[in-house]
Design an enzyme around this catalytic site. Structure first.
Site, PDB file in Angstrom:
ATOM      1  N   TYR A   1       0.823  -1.210   0.000  1.00  0.00           N
ATOM      2  CA  TYR A   1       0.000   0.000   0.000  1.00  0.00           C
ATOM      3  C   TYR A   1       0.862   1.267   0.000  1.00  0.00           C
ATOM      4  CZ  TYR A   1      -4.069  -2.885   1.009  1.00  0.00           C
ATOM      5  OH  TYR A   1      -5.067  -3.817   0.940  1.00  0.00           O
TER       6      TYR A   1
ATOM      7  N   LYS B   1       3.939 -14.269   5.746  1.00  0.00           N
ATOM      8  CA  LYS B   1       4.254 -15.298   4.753  1.00  0.00           C
ATOM      9  C   LYS B   1       5.777 -15.327   4.630  1.00  0.00           C
ATOM     10  CE  LYS B   1       2.811 -18.156   1.483  1.00  0.00           C
ATOM     11  NZ  LYS B   1       1.929 -19.311   1.650  1.00  0.00           N
TER      12      LYS B   1
ATOM     13  N   ASP C   1      -1.933 -18.105   4.975  1.00  0.00           N
ATOM     14  CA  ASP C   1      -2.921 -19.017   4.375  1.00  0.00           C
ATOM     15  C   ASP C   1      -3.478 -19.979   5.427  1.00  0.00           C
ATOM     16  OD1 ASP C   1      -0.271 -19.755   4.336  1.00  0.00           O
ATOM     17  OD2 ASP C   1      -0.325 -20.803   2.425  1.00  0.00           O
TER      18      ASP C   1
ATOM     19  N   ASP D   1      -5.739  -6.144   5.756  1.00  0.00           N
ATOM     20  CA  ASP D   1      -6.936  -5.711   5.030  1.00  0.00           C
ATOM     21  C   ASP D   1      -7.827  -6.913   4.720  1.00  0.00           C
ATOM     22  OD1 ASP D   1      -8.680  -4.157   3.629  1.00  0.00           O
ATOM     23  OD2 ASP D   1      -7.319  -3.654   1.988  1.00  0.00           O
TER      24      ASP D   1
END
Ligand code: NAD
Length: 364
Positions: free
Chosen positions: A123, A189, A222, A246
Site C-alpha cells: 500500500y 508469509k 494461508d 486488510d
C-alpha cells in the site's frame, strides 16, 4: 468541548455517518463538528479528491469521523483513504470483530482484535505501470542485477521496515495489556517472502520478548485464514502487515455478521480517524438501506478515544440491545429472532437512540 472533523464520504457514506453523528449527539457529549468534503464530489469541483483543508482540519482537531470514499479500480486517482493514513502517519488500523448476541453466526464466541499495519507494504503505492518510462528504467536496473523482468510486466514494491514493524508490534502488545487480552498472533508469509515478511516476523518476535505476560505465536497467512474459518474462537489479538490485515479483517467481519457490523480506528501519534470498515457500496447510495451500525460502532470507538468511556460503552450496549431484540435490523443482518423486520438505516439509528436515552437516563 471536543472538536471533531466529520467527513461524510461517498456513496452510502453520508447516510451512515449522519446516523453515527445523531447517535453520538444523543449521548449529549459536547462535540463541535467541522464538516469537510473529500472524495468524488470534490474531485469534480476542486480537481482533487482530498483538498488540503481536509488534512489541515484533521491535523488541527486530531480526531475525525469519516465515511467511506470511493476509489476507482485500476485507473484514476489513488486511494484517498491510503493518502489520509500516510499523510497523518496513522500507522495502526484497529478492527475489532466480536460476535453480537442476536446475530446468526456459527461462531457466537468470536472476540478478535485485528491490528493491521497501515502505512507500508504494497500500500506504499510505489508502482511501475506496464510500458511506462519508470518501468523501463527499473527493468534495466534489474537486468544489471541479473534479474529479468519481462517486457510486458508491471511492478509494485512491497516495503516493510524495522521501525514500521516494531511500532505496530509494540502497539499490539500494549493493546493486549491494556485490554486484558492474553495472546498475540503475528500473521505473515515469511516462508516465501523472507526479506520483507521475514523482517516483520523478526520485529514482532523481538518486541514479544518485552512482554512475557502475553503469549506469543505466529501463523502463516494461508493457514491463518483456514484456522479462522474453522476455529476463530481460538484466537485473540492478531497483528499483520497492511495487505494481509486488510484481507483477514474482512474475513473476520464475515465471521461475526458482515461489514455492516464492523467498525475501525486509524491511529497515530498525532491524529485518529474513525470509520466503518466497509466501502461506499455505490449500488445502495441514497436508498437509506444499508446498516449504519458499523459507522455507529466506529463512533463508539471515537468516544472512547476522547476519554468518554461510559458513553462509548452505552452506545455499544444500545447497539447490542437492538441486535438481541432483533425486531429492527437492516437487510444484511441475519437475526436469530423470528420477528425480525427489515427496516431502513434511519429507523435502526432511531431505535439505537431510543435505547441509548433509556440507558443514559438510568445511569444519570
Ligand atoms: P463495499 O464495502 O462498499 O461493499 C462490499 C459489500 O458489502 C457489498 O455487497 C455492499 O453492498 C455490502 N455493504 C457495504 N457496506 C454495507 C453496510 N453498511 N450495510 C450492509 N451492507 C454493506 O466494498 P466494495 O464494493 O469493494 O467497494 C466500493 C467502493 O468503496 C470502492 O471504490 C472501494 O475502493 C471503496 N472502499 C472504501 C473504503 C474506505 O473508504 N475506507 C473501504 C473499502 C472500500
Amino acid at each position: 468541548m471536543h472538536r471533531v472533523t466529520l467527513i461524510p464520504g461517498d456513496g452510502v457514506g453520508p447516510e451512515v455517518i449522519d446516523c453515527a453523528r445523531r447517535v453520538i449527539e444523543a449521548t449529549r457529549v459536547s462535540i463541535e463538528w467541522e464538516v469537510k468534503e473529500a472524495g468524488e464530489k470534490v474531485l469534480e469541483s476542486k480537481g482533487t479528491p482530498i483538498p488540503g483543508d481536509v488534512l489541515e482540519s484533521i491535523k488541527r482537531n486530531k480526531v475525525a469521523l469519516k465515511g467511506p470514499i470511493t476509489t476507482p479500480i485500476g485507473t484514476g486517482f489513488r486511494s484517498v483513504n491510503v493518502a489520509i493514513r500516510k499523510a497523518l502517519d496513522l500507522y495502526v488500523n484497529l478492527r475489532p470483530a466480536k460476535a453480537f448476541h442476536g446475530v446468526k453466526t456459527p461462531f457466537p464466541d468470536v472476540d478478535l482484535v485485528i491490528i493491521r499495519e497501515n502505512t507500508e507494504d504494497l500500500y506504499a503505492g510505489i508502482e511501475f505501470e506496464q510500458g511506462s518510462k519508470s518501468m523501463e528504467k527499473l527493468r534495466q536496473f534489474m537486468k544489471e542485477e541479473a534479474i529479468d523482468l519481462s517486457d510486458d510486466a508491471a511492478c509494485s514494491f512491497k516495503i516493510i521496515s524495522w521501525e514500521g514493524s516494531t511500532r505496530i508490534a509494540r502497539f499490539a502488545f500494549e493493546y493486549a495489556i491494556r485490554h486484558r487480552r492474553k495472546r498475540v498472533t503475528a500473521v505473515h508469509k515469511a516462508n516465501i517472502m523472507k526479506a520483507t515478511d521475514g523482517l516483520f516476523l523478526k520485529a514482532v518476535r523481538t518486541i514479544a520478548n518485552e512482554f512475557p505476560d502475553i503469549q506469543f505465536e505466529d501463523r502463516i497467512v494461508d493457514n491463518m485464514c483456514m484456522q479462522l474459518v474453522q476455529k476463530p474462537e481460538a484466537y485473540d489479538v492478531l497483528v499483520l502487515p497492511n495487505l494481509y490485515g486488510d484481507i483477514v479483517s474482512d474475513l473476520c467481519a464475515g465471521l461475526v455478521g458482515g461489514l455492516g457490523l464492523a467498525p475501525s480506528a486509524n491511529l497515530g501519534e498525532r491524529a485518529a480517524v474513525f470509520e466503518p470498515v466497509h466501502g461506499s457500496a455505490p449500488k445502495y447510495a441514497g436508498q437509506n438501506k444499508v446498516n449504519p451500525m458499523a459507522a455507529i460502532l466506529s463512533g463508539a470507538l471515537l468516544l472512547r478515544h476522547l476519554g468518554e468511556e461510559k458513553l462509548a460503552e452505552a452506545v455499544e450496549k444500545a447497539v447490542g440491545d437492538v441486535l438481541v431484540e432483533g425486531k429492527m435490523a437492516t437487510y444484511d443482518v441475519k437475526s436469530t429472532s423470528e420477528e425480525s423486520l427489515s427496516v431502513s438505516s434511519t429507523q435502526v439509528a432511531d431505535e439505537i437512540i431510543d435505547r441509548l436515552k433509556d440507558l443514559l437516563a438510568v445511569s444519570r
